[in-house]
Design a protein around this motif. Structure first.
Motif, short mmCIF file in Angstrom:
data_model
loop_
_atom_site.label_atom_id
_atom_site.label_comp_id
_atom_site.label_asym_id
_atom_site.label_seq_id
_atom_site.Cartn_x
_atom_site.Cartn_y
_atom_site.Cartn_z
N UNK A 80 0.83 -1.21 0.00
CA UNK A 80 0.00 0.00 0.00
C UNK A 80 0.87 1.26 0.00
N UNK A 81 1.92 1.25 0.81
CA UNK A 81 2.80 2.41 0.88
C UNK A 81 3.62 2.59 -0.40
N UNK A 82 3.90 1.49 -1.10
CA UNK A 82 4.59 1.60 -2.39
C UNK A 82 3.70 2.27 -3.41
N UNK A 83 2.44 1.85 -3.48
CA UNK A 83 1.48 2.47 -4.39
C UNK A 83 1.31 3.95 -4.04
N UNK A 84 1.28 4.25 -2.76
CA UNK A 84 1.15 5.64 -2.30
C UNK A 84 2.38 6.46 -2.71
N UNK A 86 4.48 5.90 -5.18
CA UNK A 86 4.49 6.09 -6.63
C UNK A 86 3.53 7.22 -7.02
N UNK A 87 2.40 7.30 -6.35
CA UNK A 87 1.38 8.29 -6.69
C UNK A 87 1.74 9.70 -6.24
N UNK A 88 2.45 9.82 -5.11
CA UNK A 88 2.63 11.15 -4.52
C UNK A 88 4.08 11.58 -4.33
N UNK A 89 5.04 10.67 -4.51
CA UNK A 89 6.43 11.05 -4.26
C UNK A 89 7.37 10.73 -5.42
N UNK A 90 7.36 9.50 -5.89
CA UNK A 90 8.25 9.13 -6.99
C UNK A 90 7.63 8.01 -7.81
N UNK A 91 7.34 8.27 -9.08
CA UNK A 91 7.59 9.49 -9.86
C UNK A 91 6.51 10.55 -9.73
N UNK A 92 5.61 10.35 -8.79
CA UNK A 92 4.57 11.34 -8.49
C UNK A 92 3.55 11.41 -9.62
N UNK A 122 14.03 -11.20 6.39
CA UNK A 122 14.40 -9.85 6.81
C UNK A 122 13.40 -8.82 6.28
N UNK A 123 13.00 -7.92 7.15
CA UNK A 123 12.04 -6.88 6.80
C UNK A 123 12.55 -6.02 5.65
N UNK A 124 13.83 -5.68 5.69
CA UNK A 124 14.41 -4.84 4.65
C UNK A 124 14.28 -5.48 3.28
N UNK A 125 14.55 -6.78 3.20
CA UNK A 125 14.47 -7.48 1.92
C UNK A 125 13.03 -7.53 1.40
N UNK A 126 12.08 -7.73 2.32
CA UNK A 126 10.67 -7.77 1.91
C UNK A 126 10.21 -6.42 1.37
N UNK A 127 10.65 -5.34 2.01
CA UNK A 127 10.29 -3.99 1.56
C UNK A 127 10.88 -3.72 0.18
N UNK A 128 12.15 -4.04 0.00
CA UNK A 128 12.81 -3.76 -1.27
C UNK A 128 12.22 -4.58 -2.40
N UNK A 129 11.92 -5.85 -2.14
CA UNK A 129 11.32 -6.68 -3.18
C UNK A 129 9.93 -6.17 -3.55
N UNK A 130 9.14 -5.80 -2.55
CA UNK A 130 7.80 -5.28 -2.82
C UNK A 130 7.86 -4.02 -3.66
N UNK A 131 8.75 -3.09 -3.29
CA UNK A 131 8.89 -1.85 -4.05
C UNK A 131 9.36 -2.12 -5.47
N UNK A 132 10.32 -3.02 -5.61
CA UNK A 132 10.87 -3.34 -6.93
C UNK A 132 9.79 -3.87 -7.86
#
Length: 366
Positions: A80-84, A86-92, A122-132
Motif C-alpha cells: 500500500x505504501x509503495x502504491x502511495x 508512486x502516486x505522490x512522491x516518486x515518480x509522483x 528480513x524486513x528490509x528485503x521484503x520492503x525492497x522486493x515489494x517496491x521493486x
C-alpha cells in the motif's frame, strides 16, 4: 485493512459458493500481460487508497499468502505504501491501475496489477522486493519498454525504487544497499556496456549491467538535475510514452529536452561504454586553518563525489559534487574549507556510490 479470507474461513470451508463448478471472469483495460493465482489454503487481506486527488480515484491493494509465512503479514502495508509513494512522491503520478495484488509465490516476478513474491525473513528485503516488483507497473507495463531487448529500461528503474522508495515505506530501517555486484564485476571480461542487448548478457556481470548500473545512473542523473527538474523530466517521459514503446534513445532525448540539459556525455559514459567506477582521495593539505583536498577519478566512469570530514570533537562536515564535475573530461576535483577544529579523518563515498577499490577512499590525520 480488511481480512477477506481468514484462517477461520479456511477451516470452516465456506469461501466459494457450494456449486459443482464456479466461474471467474477477469477484465482489464490497457494491460500487456495476464496472470492469476489459485490456492485452497491462502489468506486474503485487502486495502485501498486514493491515488488521484483530482478525481478521488482509488486503487485496491491486496495481499494473498500462506498463513504459515508469518513474515508476509506486513506485506500488505509495504504494498500500500509503495502504491502511495508512486502516486505522490516518486515518480509522483497517479497509480495507473485499479488493483495491485501481492501473491505469495515461488518466484519474484511482475505482471500488470499483480506480483508474485516469495517471502523474506528480513524486513528490509521484503520492503525492497515489494517496491521493486510493484514499480514494474510503470515500466514495462504502463510505459511499454521492450524488456526482452533492453531490460535496463525497466529493471534499472525498479532497482532504483528498491533503495529510493525504501525510506518512504519505512524510514526506521537504515538503507544499506548491497553494492557488491557493481563493485566486484565492473571491468571483468563479462562486463559489457549497458546498451548491450539483454540476451547477450551473461555471467557475473548480467545483474549489474541490466539492473544495478542503470539504477545508479538514473540516481546520479537525479542528483545532477535536482529532484524537481528530474521528476518533471521523468513525468514528461512517462506521460509521453504511456501505452507506447520507447527505445533507449527516446528516453535519452526526452530527458535532455525536458531538462534543458545536454546529458549526452553521461549517457555515453554510463550506457555505451564499459566503464569502471573508482574514485580516490589523492591529496589532503592542512595549512593556516585551511584544508585543501583533491579527489581523483582513477577509473573511467562519472561517479558523484561525496566526502565526509570527521573532526576530533565528534562533529562532521559534508563536501559533495554531482557526477557533472567529470563532464568535460576532468580527472580531479578539488575542495577546500576553513576550520579551526582538529581533523580526525576523511572518507569518500556513500551507500549508493559505486567504487571498485575502497582502499583509497580514506584519509586519516597524522
Amino acid at each position: 485493512m480488511l481480512n477477506i479470507i481468514t484462517d477461520a474461513d479456511l477451516k470452516a470451508g465456506h469461501i466459494t459458493k457450494d456449486n459443482q463448478q464456479n466461474t471467474w471472469h477477469f477484465k482489464a483495460d490497457n494491460v500487456t500481460d495476464f496472470a492469476f493465482g489459485i490456492s485452497n489454503h491462502y489468506v486474503w487481506q485487502s486495502s485501498s487508497l486514493v491515488v488521484d486527488v483530482e478525481n478521488q480515484r482509488r486503487t485496491r491493494v491486496d495481499a494473498v499468502y500462506n498463513p504459515h509465512d508469518t513474515t508476509y503479514r506486513p506485506v500488505i502495508d509495504y504494498a500500500r505504501k509503495t502504491v502511495q509513494a508512486i502516486s505522490y512522491q516518486f515518480p509522483k503520478i497517479p497509480y495507473p491501475y485499479s488493483h495491485e495484488t501481492i501473491f505469495d509465490g515461488p518466484d519474484e516476478m511482475e505482471f500488470p496489477m499483480m506480483v508474485d513474491n516469495n517471502p523474506f525473513e528480513r524486513k528490509k528485503d521484503a520492503i525492497q522486493l515489494t517496491a521493486h516488483e510493484i514499480f514494474h507497473t510503470i515500466f514495462p507495463f504502463y510505459v511499454g519498454t521492450n524488456e526482452t531487448k533492453y531490460s535496463f529500461m525497466d529493471e534499472g528503474w525498479a532497482t532504483m525504487a528498491e533503495f529510493y522508495l525504501h525510506p518512504m515505506i519505512d524510514p526506521s530501517i537504515p538503507v544499506d544497499y548491497d553494492m557488491t555486484d557493481i563493485n566486484t564485476s565492473s571491468g571483468i571480461e563479462q562486463d559489457v556496456p549497458v546498451m548491450t542487448l539483454t540476451p547477450q548478457l551473461a555471467g557475473g556481470a548480467r545483474f549489474m549491467d541490466k539492473d544495478q548500473k542503470p539504477a545508479l545512473a538514473y540516481f546520479y542523473v537525479k542528483e545532477m538535475l535536482g529532484d524537481e527538474l528530474f521528476l518533471k523530466a521523468l513525468r514528461v517521459y512517462i506521460n509521453s510514452w504511456k501505452g507506447k514503446h520507447p527505445t533507449p534513445y527516446d528516453f535519452f532525448n526526452c530527458i535532455n529536452t525536458t531538462s534543458g540539459k545536454n546529458l549526452d556525455w553521461f549517457w555515453q559514459n554510463w550506457f555505451f561504454e564499459k566503464g569502471v567506477p573508482d574514485l580516490a582521495i589523492s591529496k589532503v593539505i592542512l595549512k593556516n586553518k585551511i584544508c585543501s583536498l583533491v579527489v581523483s577519478n582513477v577509473g573511467t566512469e562519472a561517479v558523484p563525489v561525496h566526502l565526509t570530514v570527521y573532526f576530533a570533537d565528534g562533529s562532521k562536515q559534508y563536501l559533495n559534487s554531482s557526477a557533472a564535475c567529470w563532464m568535460n573530461g576532468a580527472k580531479t576535483k578539488a575542495f577546500s574549507f576553513s576550520t579551526s577544529k582538529r581533523l580526525k579523518e576523511i572518507t569518500l563515498g556513500t551507500a549508493y556510490d559505486a567504487d571498485i577499490n575502497k582502499q583509497n577512499n580514506y584519509w586519516k590525520a597524522p
